[in-house]
Scaffold this active site. Structure first.
Site, PDB file in Angstrom:
ATOM      1  N   ASP A 362       0.831  -1.189   0.000  1.00 58.72           N
ATOM      2  CA  ASP A 362       0.000   0.000   0.000  1.00 58.72           C
ATOM      3  C   ASP A 362       0.876   1.253   0.000  1.00 58.72           C
ATOM      4  OD1 ASP A 362      -2.685   1.298   0.461  1.00 58.72           O
ATOM      5  OD2 ASP A 362      -1.653   1.962   2.277  1.00 58.72           O
ATOM      6  N   GLU A 399       1.790  -0.401  -5.071  1.00 54.52           N
ATOM      7  CA  GLU A 399       0.889   0.700  -5.386  1.00 54.52           C
ATOM      8  C   GLU A 399       1.801   1.921  -5.499  1.00 54.52           C
ATOM      9  OE1 GLU A 399      -3.332   2.493  -3.782  1.00 54.52           O
ATOM     10  OE2 GLU A 399      -1.721   2.230  -2.319  1.00 54.52           O
TER      11      GLU A 399
END
Length: 702
Positions: A362, A399
């Site tokens: 993330d 990401e």
């Protein structure tokens, strides 16, 4: 004669289960026999007759170990680490006469207090072990203390039998990733599971996933987090930190996702899930959050990292404030050697102890920031993970952006090891499908594998293609709503993205119009057909296969209800969509040329070529184009030549297309047509075919 106990000596630092070699004198603290522990084994490790406790702090002046009876708030014993048990900045002590099933533990750490230098030691705080393998008091969803007060840890006995289970080791280009939330996947009663909202609930649905055809599941955060962190009430509904992107403990699984309490064997149910998936040829990836923690900024809770070394674990401004590149209050100092080692230890632990097959990171751009927050050219952490031997076969997916404005899609430091969530694929395909001008060229490049972004770097399998994920609209909502509808989140609809590139097909929200609903389903089929016919690794959101809805909420991070839960009733209502997803997944698996380059082309065709209504474009698509043709050609050793032509018409009118000329021994067959729900192969009469308005057709050479 002094008290003595069996211990292994120097070899013990390499294993938590030492063999008895000789006797070492013991000290006695708070009624327990103790001796120096295993300095190179962080956390708590059970050994015959006792437990080794090891922590480190650069700035601490003293450390105390606190022992608690199970589920009690006050310690029954406090054991200060003797100063001669400290080596460097490491405190390590073996405590004998401990039964791991009868106690929980925490620490108190003393040291200097100078906030402007980032030093905020507080000897009154109970601190959670940064290497805790299980966190107590977490097993019942919604019953935790707000802001993580008095987190404690348990010692975990790792006796799970993996038998001779091999890992699937599926190549990136062959993956079909299914992103899911553990709780939301089966929590609604419509799932008809015996253990809704748990790892066991997912296991009950493995036949379903196998029938669908996915071969990898990506679990949204399962590291221990406190769902009560965002606890509040809006219009009579209780809101939580539902998604879990706010880590409390990096080494501990979220025990509220288990069907039963696993005292001192926390993680076994998750291991059973991973084992069952791998046995079916399904890989399991974890969505991991190393960019920040649940401790927030100076107003946030104080339960672990702040108390051990605040100025090491977090990126701080020159005056001791928290940089906030995560958008969540703090930012982890990922490239500091201490933090870098912890992250590497953590990932190694999940791979060796849980047999995890991959990780999605993330806000991964934060992992490449230096201690002053600036992006680094060759971040030590990312390089360490890329070349670590234990992580050699696991997938590393970034990401490649963060909340501080750093956007690295196509440029993420990779060493040909990291893949990326391709946010440009999502945006370009969404805009093209709804008919925006000037998008055809970009959509064609995304379908062809984003060669403009990755080919020059030699990163053939770097692109993870997606149109939907947890963050934003699900696929059905993408074609039901022009605008977000997030009032239920309590922020007056100011949260969530505004650039959704969505289209409501003529009515905002649910409608009884047969024409609009038919168009919406066709748009969903268009999107999934292009996803399955694009080079790269496809990923889609759980529930898209049966038109699950979030009722227009594009930021359902706090919604522990039917907004976020899958409504399995929609599976029967939209069985035709599920069957289309099945068909397209099987189609992708059959035609290898869609997944990767298979040679220098066949039938005289290049590997990838672009076409308009007439074949063989000699110029790029212009701003007025809304039709694109992408043809893949190659050679499969066991199947011979493979030629697949993907025709996408984003016009609101039918279009007659001329297909490329094939050798005399071959002919075109239409294998996919999103104009209809049911799919079958239809021979093409001649070289021309009609591609209906707002539809996708896929032709194969036979």
């Amino acid at each position: 004669m002094p008290n003595t106990a069996p211990i292994s000596g120097e070899a013990a630092v390499h294993t938590p289960l030492p063999r008895t070699i000789h006797l070492v004198p013991l000290d006695r603290i708070a009624g327990f026999d103790v001796r120096p522990g295993f300095y190179e084994i962080n956390g708590a490790a059970a050994i015959p007759g006792g437990v080794s406790f090891t922590v480190h702090s650069h700035g601490a002046t003293s450390v105390e170990l606190l022992l608690f009876h199970r589920e009690q708030d006050e310690p029954f014993a406090v054991l200060p680490f003797p100063q001669h048990y400290r080596i460097g900045n490491v405190y390590s002590m073996i405590v004998f006469q401990l039964n791991i099933e009868e106690f929980e533990y925490a620490y108190r750490v003393d040291g200097p207090y100078d906030p402007k230098k980032g030093l905020i030691f507080d000897k009154t705080k109970y601190l959670l072990d940064p290497y805790a393998k299980a966190v107590t008091g977490q097993s019942q969803w919604g019953a935790k203390s707000p802001f993580g007060q008095h987190y404690k840890a348990r010692v975990v006995k790792d006796d799970f039998d993996w038998a001779d289970m091999p890992q699937p080791l599926i190549p990136m280009e062959d993956l079909i990733i299914y992103e899911m939330h553990v709780r939301g996947f089966t929590k609604d009663p419509s799932s008809n599971t015996a253990h809704p909202g748990t790892f066991s609930g997912i296991m009950e649905k493995l036949d379903y996933l196998t029938q669908l055809g996915v071969n990898a599941i990506e679990l949204m955060p399962i590291f221990e987090f406190d769902e009560m962190q965002d606890y509040r009430e809006v219009d009579g509904n209780i809101l939580y930190n539902y998604w879990g992107y706010s880590t409390v403990s990096f080494f501990a699984p979220n025990t509220s996702y288990t069907a039963s309490t696993e005292y001192n064997r926390e993680g076994n149910e998750l291991k059973q899930l991973i084992q069952a998936c791998n046995q079916r040829g399904i890989e399991v990836y974890l969505d991991v959050v190393f960019n920040h923690t649940a401790e927030g900024n100076e107003k946030g809770p104080f339960f672990s990292f702040k108390g051990f070394d605040n100025n090491i674990y977090y990126l701080l401004t020159p005056d001791g404030q928290y940089y906030n590149f995560s958008g969540c209050g703090n930012t982890m100092n990922c490239n500091h050697p201490i933090v870098r080692q912890m992250i590497l230890d953590c990932l190694r632990y999940w791979v060796t102890t849980y047999r995890v097959n991959g990780f999605r990171f993330d806000l991964a751009s934060i992992l490449g920031r230096s201690e002053d927050g600036s992006p680094m050219g060759a971040p030590p952490l990312l390089q360490s993970l890329a070349f670590d031997p234990i992580l050699g076969n696991v997938k590393l997916i970034a990401e490649a952006w963060d909340a501080g404005g750093l956007y690295q899609v196509g440029t993420f430091p990779s060493w040909n090891r990291w893949a990326e969530w391709n946010g440009r694929y999502r945006d370009d395909i969404r805009r093209y499908l709804k008919g925006d001008e000037g998008c055809a060229q970009w959509a064609a490049l995304r379908i062809a594998g984003s060669q403009d972004m990755y080919a020059s770097q030699g990163r053939v399998n770097a692109s993870v293609n997606f149109i939907t994920c947890h963050d934003g609209f699900p696929l059905w909502d993408l074609y039901c709503y022009n605008e977000k509808h997030n009032l239920a989140n309590g922020w007056n609809n100011t949260d969530g993205a505004n650039d959704n590139n969505s289209w409501n097909c003529g009515a905002e929200g649910e409608t009884d119009s047969p024409e609009i609903n038919a168009l919406r389903k066709r748009m969903c089929r268009n999107a999934f057909a292009l996803l399955m016919c694009s080079r790269g690794t496809p990923m889609f959101l759980a529930g898209d296969e049966f038109c699950n809805t979030q009722f227009g909420n594009n930021n359902a991070y706090c919604q522990d209800n039917i907004i976020s839960w899958l409504d399995w009733n929609r599976l029967e209502q939209n069985r035709d969509m599920f069957q289309f997803f099945q068909y397209m997944i099987a189609f992708r698996k059959h035609w290898r040329v869609l997944r990767t380059q298979t040679g220098d082309g066949s039938c005289g065709f290049p590997d990838v070529s672009f076409h308009g209504a007439a074949p063989w474009r000699d110029r790029p698509f212009d701003g007025h184009d809304r039709y694109i043709g992408v043809m893949f050609s190659g050679w499969e050793r066991d199947a011979g030549p493979q030629v697949v032509y993907v025709a996408s018409n984003a016009w609101w009118e039918d279009l007659t297309v001329t297909l490329p000329q094939l050798p005399a021994s071959m002919h075109w067959v239409k294998a996919v047509d999103t104009w209809t729900a049911e799919q079958s192969e239809t021979p093409v009469n001649g070289m021309q075919a009609v591609v209906r308005e707002r539809s996708v057709a896929v032709f194969v050479a036979k």
